[in-house]
Write a protein that holds these residues in place. Structure first.
Motif, mmCIF file in Angstrom:
data_model
loop_
_atom_site.group_PDB
_atom_site.id
_atom_site.type_symbol
_atom_site.label_atom_id
_atom_site.label_comp_id
_atom_site.label_asym_id
_atom_site.label_seq_id
_atom_site.Cartn_x
_atom_site.Cartn_y
_atom_site.Cartn_z
ATOM 1 N N TRP A 4 0.850 -1.191 0.000
ATOM 2 C CA TRP A 4 0.000 0.000 0.000
ATOM 3 C C TRP A 4 0.884 1.239 0.000
ATOM 4 O O TRP A 4 2.072 1.168 0.319
ATOM 5 C CB TRP A 4 -0.924 0.021 1.227
ATOM 6 N N ILE A 5 0.273 2.379 -0.274
ATOM 7 C CA ILE A 5 1.062 3.613 -0.345
ATOM 8 C C ILE A 5 1.716 3.919 1.008
ATOM 9 O O ILE A 5 2.822 4.451 1.067
ATOM 10 C CB ILE A 5 0.206 4.805 -0.849
ATOM 11 N N THR A 6 1.051 3.572 2.103
ATOM 12 C CA THR A 6 1.634 3.857 3.419
ATOM 13 C C THR A 6 2.991 3.162 3.560
ATOM 14 O O THR A 6 3.937 3.728 4.092
ATOM 15 C CB THR A 6 0.681 3.408 4.540
ATOM 16 N N THR A 46 -1.941 7.270 13.242
ATOM 17 C CA THR A 46 -2.977 6.464 12.600
ATOM 18 C C THR A 46 -3.160 6.944 11.165
ATOM 19 O O THR A 46 -2.908 8.104 10.845
ATOM 20 C CB THR A 46 -4.355 6.527 13.294
ATOM 21 N N VAL A 47 -3.609 6.037 10.325
ATOM 22 C CA VAL A 47 -3.802 6.349 8.909
ATOM 23 C C VAL A 47 -4.771 5.364 8.277
ATOM 24 O O VAL A 47 -4.883 4.229 8.717
ATOM 25 C CB VAL A 47 -2.468 6.269 8.134
ATOM 26 N N GLY A 48 -5.448 5.803 7.244
ATOM 27 C CA GLY A 48 -6.194 4.886 6.396
ATOM 28 C C GLY A 48 -7.692 5.093 6.414
ATOM 29 O O GLY A 48 -8.376 4.754 5.471
ATOM 30 N N GLU A 49 -8.210 5.628 7.504
ATOM 31 C CA GLU A 49 -9.663 5.798 7.630
ATOM 32 C C GLU A 49 -9.905 6.701 8.835
ATOM 33 O O GLU A 49 -9.008 6.905 9.650
ATOM 34 C CB GLU A 49 -10.343 4.437 7.830
ATOM 35 N N PRO A 50 -11.120 7.219 8.923
ATOM 36 C CA PRO A 50 -11.418 8.027 10.094
ATOM 37 C C PRO A 50 -11.291 7.186 11.362
ATOM 38 O O PRO A 50 -11.624 6.002 11.357
ATOM 39 C CB PRO A 50 -12.880 8.441 9.875
ATOM 40 N N ASP A 65 -3.133 11.797 13.775
ATOM 41 C CA ASP A 65 -4.134 11.203 12.889
ATOM 42 C C ASP A 65 -3.855 11.803 11.519
ATOM 43 O O ASP A 65 -4.144 12.966 11.262
ATOM 44 C CB ASP A 65 -5.525 11.565 13.415
ATOM 45 N N THR A 66 -3.247 11.002 10.637
ATOM 46 C CA THR A 66 -2.706 11.533 9.385
ATOM 47 C C THR A 66 -3.646 11.253 8.222
ATOM 48 O O THR A 66 -3.873 10.108 7.870
ATOM 49 C CB THR A 66 -1.332 10.904 9.084
ATOM 50 N N TRP A 67 -4.174 12.295 7.628
ATOM 51 C CA TRP A 67 -5.027 12.120 6.453
ATOM 52 C C TRP A 67 -4.204 12.304 5.177
ATOM 53 O O TRP A 67 -3.511 13.309 5.022
ATOM 54 C CB TRP A 67 -6.190 13.116 6.426
ATOM 55 N N TRP A 68 -4.321 11.342 4.296
ATOM 56 C CA TRP A 68 -3.704 11.450 2.970
ATOM 57 C C TRP A 68 -4.183 10.311 2.107
ATOM 58 O O TRP A 68 -5.026 9.517 2.532
ATOM 59 C CB TRP A 68 -2.183 11.504 3.066
ATOM 60 N N GLN A 69 -3.698 10.230 0.884
ATOM 61 C CA GLN A 69 -4.184 9.259 -0.101
ATOM 62 C C GLN A 69 -3.037 8.765 -0.981
ATOM 63 O O GLN A 69 -1.984 9.407 -1.041
ATOM 64 C CB GLN A 69 -5.199 9.936 -1.035
ATOM 65 N N THR A 70 -3.284 7.667 -1.683
ATOM 66 C CA THR A 70 -2.304 7.181 -2.659
ATOM 67 C C THR A 70 -1.935 8.324 -3.611
ATOM 68 O O THR A 70 -0.778 8.505 -3.972
ATOM 69 C CB THR A 70 -2.902 6.011 -3.465
ATOM 70 N N GLU A 71 -2.942 9.086 -3.988
ATOM 71 C CA GLU A 71 -2.731 10.173 -4.937
ATOM 72 C C GLU A 71 -1.880 11.295 -4.363
ATOM 73 O O GLU A 71 -1.188 11.991 -5.107
ATOM 74 C CB GLU A 71 -4.083 10.778 -5.354
ATOM 75 N N GLY A 83 -12.337 13.314 -3.169
ATOM 76 C CA GLY A 83 -13.312 12.229 -3.016
ATOM 77 C C GLY A 83 -13.768 12.050 -1.582
ATOM 78 O O GLY A 83 -14.606 11.200 -1.292
ATOM 79 N N ASP A 84 -13.228 12.854 -0.667
ATOM 80 C CA ASP A 84 -13.620 12.768 0.740
ATOM 81 C C ASP A 84 -14.513 13.931 1.144
ATOM 82 O O ASP A 84 -14.377 15.039 0.620
ATOM 83 C CB ASP A 84 -12.385 12.798 1.654
ATOM 84 N N GLY A 85 -15.389 13.670 2.094
ATOM 85 C CA GLY A 85 -16.136 14.724 2.752
ATOM 86 C C GLY A 85 -15.365 15.169 3.987
ATOM 87 O O GLY A 85 -14.565 14.403 4.538
HETATM 88 C C1 7RM Z 1 -2.967 6.599 3.077
HETATM 89 C C2 7RM Z 1 -4.175 5.916 2.493
HETATM 90 C C3 7RM Z 1 -7.214 7.050 0.943
HETATM 91 C C4 7RM Z 1 -8.526 7.260 1.633
HETATM 92 C C5 7RM Z 1 -8.868 8.709 1.824
HETATM 93 C C6 7RM Z 1 -9.773 8.657 3.032
HETATM 94 C C7 7RM Z 1 -9.173 7.556 3.873
HETATM 95 C C8 7RM Z 1 -6.910 7.951 4.919
HETATM 96 C C9 7RM Z 1 -7.457 8.977 6.758
HETATM 97 C C10 7RM Z 1 -8.638 8.714 6.024
HETATM 98 C C11 7RM Z 1 -9.900 9.744 7.644
HETATM 99 C C12 7RM Z 1 -7.587 9.655 8.013
HETATM 100 N N1 7RM Z 1 -4.288 5.956 1.141
HETATM 101 N N2 7RM Z 1 -8.257 8.069 4.896
HETATM 102 N N3 7RM Z 1 -6.418 8.488 6.050
HETATM 103 N N4 7RM Z 1 -9.850 9.101 6.470
HETATM 104 N N5 7RM Z 1 -8.825 10.015 8.408
HETATM 105 N N6 7RM Z 1 -6.529 9.923 8.795
HETATM 106 O O1 7RM Z 1 -4.955 5.382 3.219
HETATM 107 O O2 7RM Z 1 -5.403 5.767 -1.049
HETATM 108 O O3 7RM Z 1 -5.430 3.843 0.411
HETATM 109 O O4 7RM Z 1 -6.863 5.674 0.900
HETATM 110 O O5 7RM Z 1 -8.472 6.719 2.952
HETATM 111 O O6 7RM Z 1 -11.058 8.312 2.646
HETATM 112 O O7 7RM Z 1 -9.486 9.240 0.677
HETATM 113 S S1 7RM Z 1 -5.484 5.265 0.290
#
Ligand code: 7RM
Length: 651
Positions: free
Chosen positions: A309-311, A385-389, A411-417, A499-501
C-alpha cells in the motif's frame, strides 16, 4: 469535545522548526506566500540532487488537461541516493531496516552499509537480466526486507516498480502486469503471515500465463518448501543477486522520471495506476515524515502497514530511509500469536514512533487492556494512525492505554494520490482532538466546497479539495492522463478533488467524514464497489449486484451486497451461494475482498434512465431506511419496499 495539549515528553527537546504552533504557523505562512522559492530551497537542502533544480512548479491545476504538472523539472537525481548513499558517511553502521519476522522474536537488522550492498547487488542482477531505465517491474512479495531492496533496486537503475499487495489474486496481478506492460516480476516462494504460508509464486505463475512480455521472474526464497520454476524465465534470488557486485552507480534521472506506479481503487472501472516521480515524491515523503512524527536521530520507527500500500511505500521505505531513520518491517499480523504482538514488538525493539490503522486499534482494544499493560511501552513518544477516520473511542484508548497519556497522537489524512501526509498534527506542536486530523501540513491548502462548487468559509462541512499543487502529488494515471484529469479535476476545475467529505470546526480543525464516492474503505483497504459488482456477476446465479459500504464496528466499513438472482436461481442454500461468491471475489480481487452481508432483492432501484440510485442502497444498508429522500424518479418505486423489508444487519 476534549482537546489534548501536547505532552511535555513530546514537546521537549524537539529539533523541529515546527516544534510549537507558532513555528508551524510561521512555516505554513512562508510556504504559502512563495511556494516555489520555499520548495526549491527545501529540496536542495533536504535531498541529494546530482543537479539541483532552479524551477519549482511547472504547469498547474488550470493547465492540467494539457499536460501533467511538474516540480523541480530542471533538476536531476536518483531517489535512492538520498535513501542510501548519502548516509554512508555518517550512518553506515546505523540500523536502516529492522525486520521482525512472522515468528515472534525472530528478527534481523541491516545497517545502511548492508542495505547499500543489498540494493546494489539486486540492481546489478536486474541489469544482468536486461532490465533498465523506464522498464516496469512488478513486485509481488510479503513483508520481507528483500521487498524494500527490490523497490530500491528498481529505482536505482531508473526502472519503475509497481508493488502489488501480496493478498491480491492472480487476476488482479495479471491486469496490473498488462496495464503497465511489465517485463519482469519480483516475487518470493511463499509469504509468511500468522503462521500460514501464502502462495505468492504459484499465484504469480497463474497471473503470468500467456504474458510473454514478462521475461524474468526473480524469486526470493523465504521457506524450505518447493515451488515450480520455469526454465529460462524464473531465477532464484540467491543464484542471481547474491553473487553480484556491491557497487552499482545510480542512474541519474530527471526529477519527473517515474519512480513507481501504484494501483489504487476508484469509484469506477479498473484500478488506476498512480504515477509518482523521483524529485517531488522523495521531497514530500522526507519532509512530512520528519516533521509530522518529529523524527529524532535515535528513534526506532515502526510503521506496521504493508509495502503493498502507499503507506508502506512512503512511510516504511522512502520517507524514513531518506531521513536516515531506523525503519521496522513487520512480517506478521497483529493477532499472532496473540493480540499482544504489537506491544511485544514495541517493548523488544524499544519503538519510539508507532504508526498503524484505526481498524487494528479497534480490534485490539476489543481484546482487553492486559495485552498492552503487561508490556513496557515507555519508549513510545508518537503514535500515528492512517487509512480511515478514527472514532473518538478508539482514539482515546490508543492515547490512554497504549500511549499512557505521554504520547501525542497524529491522525494523518492522505491518499495514494497525495503521495504523503497532507492533513495531520505536527507531533510536538499541535493540540489534538480525538477524531480530527487537525491542520494542513505546510504546502497544503485545503478548501471545502458544496456540491455546486461554492467555497465554504469558516466552520462548515463539504467536499474536500486542495487548491494548490504540492510536490508529492501523483502526476498522472499510467497510460491515461485523461482519466486522471476527469477523476480529480473535472468536478471542480482548478482544484484537486479528493473524493472525501470533511467538516472544519471553528478552530480550523479538519474532521474527515469519509468517501463521498463509491470507494469503500474496509479495514483501511481501499476498494471500489464497481470491482465487487463486476466480479460477482461472474456467478451464474447473479444477474445484478449492487455493493455499498455500511458502518462496521471493527472494520470501519463493512461490505453490503444486494443480489438480483438470475431466472431459475434462488438462495435456498444461502451458505453455499455465499461461499461460492466469496470464492469468486477471492479469485477476481483477493482474499481481503469479502462481503459481510448479502441481501437478495427483486431488482435494484433504478432511475428511468437506468442508473442505479446508490443512495437508496446505502441508506438501507446503513440502517436508515426512513431517510431515503426523493424516490419519485425511480422507474419502479415498488422495489424500494422490498429492499426495505428484507434489510439485514450484523446483529
Ligand atoms: C494513506 C491511504 C485514501 C482514503 C482517503 C480517506 C481515507 C486515509 C485517513 C482517512 C480519515 C484519516 N491511502 N483516509 N487516512 N480518512 N482520516 N486519517 O490510506 O489511497 O489507500 O486511501 O483513505 O477516505 O481518501 S489510500
Amino acid at each position: 469535545m476534549t482537546t489534548y495539549e501536547v505532552p511535555a515528553r513530546v514537546r521537549e527537546g524537539s529539533p523541529n522548526p515546527m516544534a510549537t504552533l507558532e513555528g508551524y504557523e510561521a512555516l505554513y505562512g512562508e510556504v504559502s506566500s512563495d511556494p516555489d522559492a520555499f520548495w526549491v530551497a527545501e529540496t536542495t537542502r533536504r535531498i541529494a540532487w546530482a543537479k539541483p533544480p532552479t524551477q519549482g512548479l511547472g504547469g498547474g491545476f488550470d493547465q492540467i488537461a494539457d499536460a501533467p504538472l511538474t516540480w523541480f523539472a530542471d533538476g536531476q537525481l536518483n531517489a535512492t541516493v538520498s535513501c542510501i548513499d548519502r548516509h554512508l558517511a555518517t550512518r553506515a553502521d546505523k540500523t536502516a531496516i529492522l525486520w521482525e519476522a512472522d515468528h515472534p522474536g525472530e528478527d534481523t537488522s541491516w545497517s545502511f552499509a548492508e542495505l547499500a550492498a543489498q540494493v546494489n547487488r539486486c540492481a546489478n542482477a536486474l541489469k544482468a537480466r536486461g532490465i533498465g531505465k523506464g522498464d516496469r517491474v512488478l513486485i509481488y512479495m510479503g513483508m520481507v526486507p528483500q521487498a524494500a531492496v527490490a523497490m530500491l533496486a528498481c529505482a536505482r537503475i531508473g526502472a519503475i516498480h509497481s508493488v502489488v499487495f501480496g493478498g491480491f489474486s492472480a487476476d488482479s496481478l495479471r491486469s496490473r502486469a498488462v496495464d503497465c506492460k511489465a517485463t519482469a516480476v519480483i516475487t518470493q516462494d511463499f509469504g509468511m503471515r500468522g503462521g500460514k504460508r501464502i502462495e505468492l509464486k504459484r499465484v504469480a505463475d497463474q497471473a503470468l500465463v500467456g504474458i510473454d512480455e514478462v521475461h524474468t521472474v526473480l524469486v526470493y526464497q523465504r521457506t524450505q518448501d518447493a515451488v515450480e520454476m520455469e526454465d529460462g524465465r524464473d531465477v532464484w534470488w540467491h543464484d542471481l543477486v547474491d553473487g553480484q557486485s556491491d557497487e552499482c552507480a545510480p542512474e541519474i534521472v530527471d526529477a519527473e522520471h517515474p519512480l513507481f506506479i501504484l494501483y489504487t481503487s476508484g469509484s469506477t472501472g479498473k484500478p488506476k495506476g498512480q504515477v509518482h516521480t523521483h524529485g517531488g515524491y522523495i521531497t514530500w515523503t522526507s519532509f512530512t515524515h520528519q516533521h509530522v512524527f518529529d523524527l529524532r536521530e535515535d528513534d526506532v520507527y515502526a510503521c506496521v502497514a504493508d509495502v503493498g500500500w502507499i503507506t508502506g511505500h512512503s512511510y516504511i521505505v522512502y520517507g524514513p530511509l531518506a531521513n536516515g531513520a531506523t525503519t521496522l518491517m513487520f512480517e506478521s499480523i497483529p493477532t499472532y500469536p496473540d493480540a499482544g504482538r504489537y506491544w511485544d514488538l514495541v517493548e523488544r525493539h524499544k519503538v519510539t514512533i508507532f504508526y498503524t490503522a484505526p481498524t487494528a486499534i479497534r480490534a485490539l482494544a476489543a481484546c482487553g487492556d492486559e495485552f498492552v499493560t503487561r508490556r513496557d511501552l515507555s519508549s513510545l513518544r508518537v503514535l500515528g494512525t492512517v487509512g480511515e477516520p478514527i472514532n473518538p473511542d478508539a482514539w482515546e484508548w490508543y492515547h490512554r492505554v497504549v500511549g499512557e497519556g505521554r504520547c501525542n497522537i497524529v491522525d494523518t489524512w492522505w491518499q495514494t494520490e497525495t503521495g504523503g501526509i497532507c492533513i495531520s498534527p505536527i507531533a510536538p506542536a499541535t493540540p489534538t482532538k480525538p477524531g480530527s486530523a487537525t491542520l494542513p501540513v505546510p504546502g497544503i491548502e485545503p478548501v471545502l466546497r458544496d456540491a455546486e462548487g461554492v467555497v465554504l468559509d469558516g466552520a462548515a462541512e463539504g467536499l474536500l479539495c486542495i487548491r494548490r499543487p504540492w510536490p508529492g502529488m501523483s502526476r498522472t494515471i499510467w497510460g491515461d492522463h485523461e482519466r486522471y484529469v476527469d477523476t480529480y479535476f473535472s468536478m471542480f476545475p482548478g482544484a484537486y478533488f479528493t473524493g472525501d467529505g470533511c467538516r472544519r470546526d471553528a478552530d480550523g480543525y479538519h474532521w474527515i467524514t469519509g468517501r463521498v464516492d463509491d470507494v469503500i474503505n474496509v479495514s483501511g483497504h481501499r476498494m471500489g464497489t464497481a470491482e465487487f459488482e463486476s466480479a460477482l456477476v461472474h456467478h451464474d446465479a447473479v444477474a445484478e449486484a449492487g455493493v455499498v459500504g455500511f458502518p462496521h464496528p471493527i472494520k470501519g466499513q463493512g461490505v453490503y451486497c444486494y443480489l438480483v438472482l438470475s431466472e431459475g436461481h434462488d438462495m435456498d442454500d444461502r451458505g453455499e451461494l455465499e461461499r461460492e461468491l466469496q470464492g469468486i471475489l477471492r479469485n477476481h480481487i483477493g482474499a481481503h475482498a469479502r462481503v459481510d452481508l448479502y441481501q437478495v432483492v427483486p431488482g435494484l432501484p433504478k432511475t428511468r434512465s437506468g442508473k442505479v440510485m446508490r443512495r437508496i442502497l446505502r441508506k438501507v444498508a446503513e440502517g436508515q431506511p426512513e431517510a431515503l429522500g426523493d424516490i419519485s424518479t425511480l422507474a419502479d418505486p415498488g422495489v424500494v419496499e422490498a429492499i426495505k423489508a428484507g434489510a439485514r444487519s450484523l446483529a
